[in-house]
Scaffold this active site. Structure first.
Site, PDB file in Angstrom:
ATOM      1  N   GLY A 337      22.828  49.015  58.359  1.00 49.42           N
ATOM      2  CA  GLY A 337      23.214  49.942  59.408  1.00 49.42           C
ATOM      3  C   GLY A 337      23.336  51.350  58.880  1.00 49.42           C
ATOM      4  N   PRO A 339      24.909  55.009  57.786  1.00 56.26           N
ATOM      5  CA  PRO A 339      26.081  55.276  56.952  1.00 56.26           C
ATOM      6  C   PRO A 339      27.343  55.381  57.802  1.00 56.26           C
ATOM      7  CG  PRO A 339      24.291  56.794  56.450  1.00 56.26           C
ATOM      8  CD  PRO A 339      23.879  56.030  57.660  1.00 56.26           C
ATOM      9  N   GLY A 340      28.467  54.968  57.235  1.00 50.41           N
ATOM     10  CA  GLY A 340      29.742  55.123  57.932  1.00 50.41           C
ATOM     11  C   GLY A 340      29.979  54.128  59.045  1.00 50.41           C
ATOM     12  N   GLY A 342      30.933  51.127  58.445  1.00 48.32           N
ATOM     13  CA  GLY A 342      31.974  50.191  57.998  1.00 48.32           C
ATOM     14  C   GLY A 342      31.471  49.071  57.116  1.00 48.32           C
ATOM     15  N   LYS A 343      30.273  49.202  56.562  1.00 45.57           N
ATOM     16  CA  LYS A 343      29.709  48.102  55.777  1.00 45.57           C
ATOM     17  C   LYS A 343      30.518  47.842  54.507  1.00 45.57           C
ATOM     18  CE  LYS A 343      25.704  50.136  55.517  1.00 45.57           C
ATOM     19  NZ  LYS A 343      25.997  51.358  56.285  1.00 45.57           N
ATOM     20  N   SER A 657       7.105  53.560  66.053  1.00 43.21           N
ATOM     21  CA  SER A 657       7.718  53.412  67.374  1.00 43.21           C
ATOM     22  C   SER A 657       7.472  54.603  68.291  1.00 43.21           C
ATOM     23  CB  SER A 657       9.208  53.143  67.242  1.00 43.21           C
ATOM     24  OG  SER A 657       9.863  54.307  66.834  1.00 43.21           O
ATOM     25  N   LYS A 700      19.065  53.887  69.606  1.00 46.32           N
ATOM     26  CA  LYS A 700      18.155  54.733  70.389  1.00 46.32           C
ATOM     27  C   LYS A 700      18.673  54.887  71.820  1.00 46.32           C
ATOM     28  CE  LYS A 700      13.932  53.804  67.799  1.00 46.32           C
ATOM     29  NZ  LYS A 700      12.700  53.019  67.759  1.00 46.32           N
TER      30      LYS A 700
HETATM   31  P1  ADP Z   1      29.289  52.382  55.126  1.00 42.49           P
HETATM   32  O1  ADP Z   1      29.547  51.523  53.976  1.00 42.49           O
HETATM   33  O2  ADP Z   1      28.687  51.632  56.284  1.00 42.49           O
HETATM   34  O3  ADP Z   1      28.545  53.621  54.844  1.00 42.49           O
HETATM   35  P2  ADP Z   1      32.130  52.756  55.085  1.00 42.49           P
HETATM   36  O4  ADP Z   1      32.505  51.327  54.985  1.00 42.49           O
HETATM   37  O5  ADP Z   1      32.200  53.600  53.894  1.00 42.49           O
HETATM   38  O6  ADP Z   1      30.693  52.861  55.725  1.00 42.49           O
HETATM   39  O7  ADP Z   1      32.993  53.384  56.263  1.00 42.49           O
HETATM   40  C1  ADP Z   1      33.337  54.758  56.336  1.00 42.49           C
HETATM   41  C2  ADP Z   1      34.738  54.930  56.856  1.00 42.49           C
HETATM   42  O8  ADP Z   1      34.827  54.560  58.225  1.00 42.49           O
HETATM   43  C3  ADP Z   1      35.745  54.064  56.146  1.00 42.49           C
HETATM   44  O9  ADP Z   1      36.901  54.821  55.935  1.00 42.49           O
HETATM   45  C4  ADP Z   1      36.006  52.941  57.107  1.00 42.49           C
HETATM   46  O10 ADP Z   1      37.309  52.430  56.950  1.00 42.49           O
HETATM   47  C5  ADP Z   1      35.836  53.596  58.454  1.00 42.49           C
HETATM   48  N1  ADP Z   1      35.358  52.659  59.458  1.00 42.49           N
HETATM   49  C6  ADP Z   1      34.068  52.302  59.675  1.00 42.49           C
HETATM   50  N2  ADP Z   1      33.990  51.408  60.679  1.00 42.49           N
HETATM   51  C7  ADP Z   1      35.254  51.175  61.104  1.00 42.49           C
HETATM   52  C8  ADP Z   1      35.829  50.337  62.132  1.00 42.49           C
HETATM   53  N3  ADP Z   1      35.069  49.567  62.911  1.00 42.49           N
HETATM   54  N4  ADP Z   1      37.143  50.361  62.271  1.00 42.49           N
HETATM   55  C9  ADP Z   1      37.913  51.142  61.510  1.00 42.49           C
HETATM   56  N5  ADP Z   1      37.458  51.958  60.532  1.00 42.49           N
HETATM   57  C10 ADP Z   1      36.127  51.982  60.324  1.00 42.49           C
END
Ligand code: ADP
Length: 750
Positions: A337, A339-340, A342-343, A657, A700
């Protein structure tokens, strides 16, 4: 036969050894009498049972003093085959004493050596030396001289054994001469007598002698303060305790021996020390499988993350399987997915839910196999690979290990890191993973591996085959508001020390931050903005002594330093040849405008903007298709130049696409009919005009809704993916699944 273990003594046949009462008291012995026959066993280490050198001596008790000490006449050297737990000895025979030096020469040498020693010893201050010298003077055999002088030489247990194990006189003489030379040099150093007859020879001995003195003093210090042990001793104990497998133990023992013989200042000692420090820092034991409490795990996942229902469900399934099969790892999950989304943070929660250590390894930019598998120790600056480095950092054998950004691996001439990773992830092979630096196998089978990636395209197929893909679709604006409110703001306040109730942010303000100040599928930008907002609020709370700060949509700009980001929104003008497409980018979904135009010319094609090779092929397909669909317009492509432009703003990922959008734009151009900006579309197109499925549909559609699009055409085969799209997005869009590109053209061009 009575067994007497001795430590740090030098004995040889035809000499006498005196054992004090204290040294005998520490051993369980029957009372000794004159004429008792004994076997002297040579201990390798003091204070530890059971480890002996393979040589011993037979002897007879010749004197028992009233104070309990005894003298034993040493008779013959024995080969010791085995010593069992009850200290019963299996001796395999008598080892011959060889005298290989001609009598006359031997006597001359003996006399010279004795003289040297006596001279040196008699110079010792306080008269002590003189007494010793007089004691040595009458000794008339090599063995006697060697045994009698040994206590004054600061020799280690191993060195003494070395002399005892030597088979011939000449070997033994050489060794003791060397010890005496060193001893003399120490003596000279002490006297500061520096005669310069043979400088380099002296320097060498002096150095050795000094080192010995240091180690001798160190040993004495260690005995005084058993708690401050020397580095070597600590390493030795660590190896003992580490629980290494047999191969690893052998290698570690070998390195330790080399380190000992190198001394602390040796060339390689740093490298050897680092190696031992590394391998003893690893956890070599299997960890007990903890009970997995699914209820608790669910609670932890829900507490830390809003939404992500499907992801959480899949994770719970995995934990259930692990619990049933009583395994510490299961299938390898790949979180994909933007970035950001929550992975990595959910991976962290998994570790917490399982009560296991968490370790994250970034694979971004890894190009060499050695990054994964380590460098061989023959290299200067050799290091372990990232996997084993991670294992050392977490210090347990069953962590949850995140391999981050597995799609950013690349291949170079230095081997393929992906194939090394394959071995790491393969349950058939990873119980004997061999890092080049360690050079011994390590069991990774209890590690729970989780991988993350932004997209699947660049992951090598064999790796992808090993993993189970879990999509992180990115959040809708409504979800982001909830995440912002419930998680990110709370964390930001805590991080900046803002007490409960002193800072509030309204939903409107939160929405505005999300809409105007971030452009992303995840929430990383939102987190940054909320961190900044809390920082600015903290300053006000302290400086202006404000009691409570309310952030609303109206005063939001006071708390945000950045200027708003302008998203593309649907364009008002209706110009033929311009059509709205949908793209998946690194930051989530975006809309993009494909612009086409004929100019004066004679059939040339000009493409500008951010187009990769795949998109250029899509352009060729679109041209052929439009020529076929509108044969009467085909000559336009011969008589004029065609210019196609994709504005750089959206920086779409290079993919097919945009095919449907390109075809529609050209159809609109040749027919001179505009397409309403309320339409947007995504889909790959074949030469026959079929619309084929694409990825990233949820992102999208979210972008389309945000930009104000009303109707979206999608490939029919993607209809299934609609269940992943948030209801609030679908509510505002009319989604039309299509099978052929003509269906789109009919609707938008009439
Ligand atoms: P990724 O690894 O996908 O790039 P991160 O795991 O580093 O993303 O997530 C970035 C920030 O967003 C973290 O501080 C995370 O705790 C927060 N975050 C992401 N998704 C959620 C969610 N569904 N609920 C609460 N916090 C989230």
């Amino acid at each position: 036969m009575i067994i007497i273990p001795i430590y740090n003594s030098l004995v040889l046949p035809n000499t006498t050894i005196n054992l004090s009462k204290e040294s005998l008291d520490s051993i369980e012995l029957p009372e000794l009498h004159i004429n008792d026959e004994v076997i002297l066993l040579l201990k390798r280490q003091n204070g530890r049972p059971g480890r002996f050198y393979p040589i011993g001596f037979s002897g007879t008790v010749v004197l028992v003093e009233p104070d309990g000490s005894v003298s034993i006449e040493v008779l013959e050297r024995l080969d010791i085959e085995e010593v069992d737990l009850q200290n019963q000895v299996v001796a395999s025979g008598i080892r011959a004493e060889l005298s290989d030096v001609p009598q006359e020469e031997s006597e001359k040498k003996l006399a010279a050596l004795k003289k040297q020693m006596i001279t040196a010893l008699s110079k010792l201050q306080n008269g002590g030396g003189y007494t010793v010298a007089m004691y040595l003077a009458p000794l008339n055999t090599w063995n006697k001289l060697i045994v009698a002088s040994a206590p004054y030489m600061n020799m280690s247990n191993e060195e003494k054994y070395d002399i005892m194990a030597a088979d011939t006189d000449s070997e033994r003489i050489e060794k003791i001469t060397r010890a005496i030379q060193e001893f003399l040099t120490v003596f000279e150093v002490a006297q500061e007598a520096s005669e310069d007859s043979n400088e380099s020879y002296q320097k060498l001995y002096r150095e050795n002698a000094l080192r010995k003195q240091i180690s001798f003093l160190q040993k004495q210090l260690d005995d005084l303060h058993p708690e401050d042990k020397s580095q070597l001793q600590i390493l030795e104990e660590k190896i003992e305790k580490s629980g290494m497998n047999e191969t690893a133990r052998k290698e570690a023992d070998k390195v330790l021996r080399r380190l000992k013989s190198e001394g602390q200042d040796g060339h390689e000692s740093g490298m050897l020390y680092d190696y031992l420090d590394f391998v003893t820092g690893l956890d070599w034991r299997k960890n007990v499988i903890g009970k997995i409490n699914l209820k608790k795990a669910e609670k932890i996942l829900d507490r830390e993350h809003y939404g992500l229902k499907k992801v959480k469900k899949r994770i719970i399934e995995q934990l259930a399987v692990m619990s049933l099969s009583k395994k510490q790892s299961g299938s390898i999950l790949l979180f994909v997915g933007a970035p950001g989304t929550g992975k990595t943070s959910i991976a962290h929660s998994i570790a917490e839910a399982l009560g296991r250590e968490y370790v994250r390894i970034s694979l971004g930019g890894v190009r060499d196999e050695a990054d994964i598998r380590g460098h061989r120790r023959t290299y200067i600056g050799a290091m372990p690979g990232r996997i084993m480095d991670g294992m050392k950092k977490c210090g347990t054998s069953n962590p949850v290990m995140v391999l981050d950004e597995i799609d950013k691996l690349s291949v170079s001439y230095n081997g393929d890191p992906a194939s090394a990773l394959l071995e790491v992830l393969d349950p058939e092979q990873n119980n004997t993973f061999t890092d080049h630096y360690m050079n011994v196998p390590y069991d990774l089978s209890d590690v729970m591996f989780l991988c993350t990636a932004n997209s699947l395209d660049t992951i090598p197929a064999p790796l992808l085959d090993r993993m189970e893909v879990i999509q992180f679709n990115g959040y809708t604006p409504l979800e982001k508001v909830q995440i912002g409110k419930k998680h990110l703001l709370e964390k930001a306040k805590k991080k900046h020390g803002i007490p409960e109730g002193r800072l509030t942010v309204t939903d409107d303000a939160m929405q505005k931050i999300i809409r105007d100040y971030t452009m992303e599928g995840g929430v990383r930008g939102l987190k940054k903005q909320l961190d900044q907002l809390s920082r600015i609020a903290a300053v006000q709370l302290v400086k202006d002594k404000t009691q409570v700060i309310h952030v609303t949509a109206d005063n939001l700009t006071d708390f945000i330093e950045q200027r708003p980001i302008l998203h593309d929104s649907v364009q008002e003008t209706k110009v033929p040849g311009i059509v709205t497409g949908l793209a998946w980018t690194a930051v989530g979904g975006e809309i993009l405008f494909i612009e086409t135009m004929f100019t004066e010319g004679k059939g040339n094609l000009k493409i500008t903007g951010q187009l990769g090779d795949v998109m250029k092929e899509s352009v060729q397909i679109a041209i052929s298709l439009v020529k076929k669909l509108y044969p009467e317009k085909a000559e336009l492509f011969e008589t004029r130049d065609l210019h196609i432009h994709v504005p750089a703003g959206a920086t779409p990922k290079d993919g097919p696409s945009a095919g449907i959008t390109l075809t529609t734009a050209l159809a609109s151009l040749v027919n001179d009919r505009p397409v309403s900006p309320e339409y947007a579309m995504t889909g790959e197109v074949s030469l026959r005009g079929n619309v084929m499925p694409i990825g990233g549909l949820p992102e999208k559609l979210m972008a389309a809704q945000r930009a104000g699009v009303k109707t979206v055409f999608i490939p029919r085969e993607n209809e299934f993916d609609l269940r992943d799209v948030a209801p609030e997005v679908l509510q505002e869009l009319t989604v039309i699944p299509v099978h052929e590109v003509t269906e789109v053209l009919h609707t938008v061009l009439g």
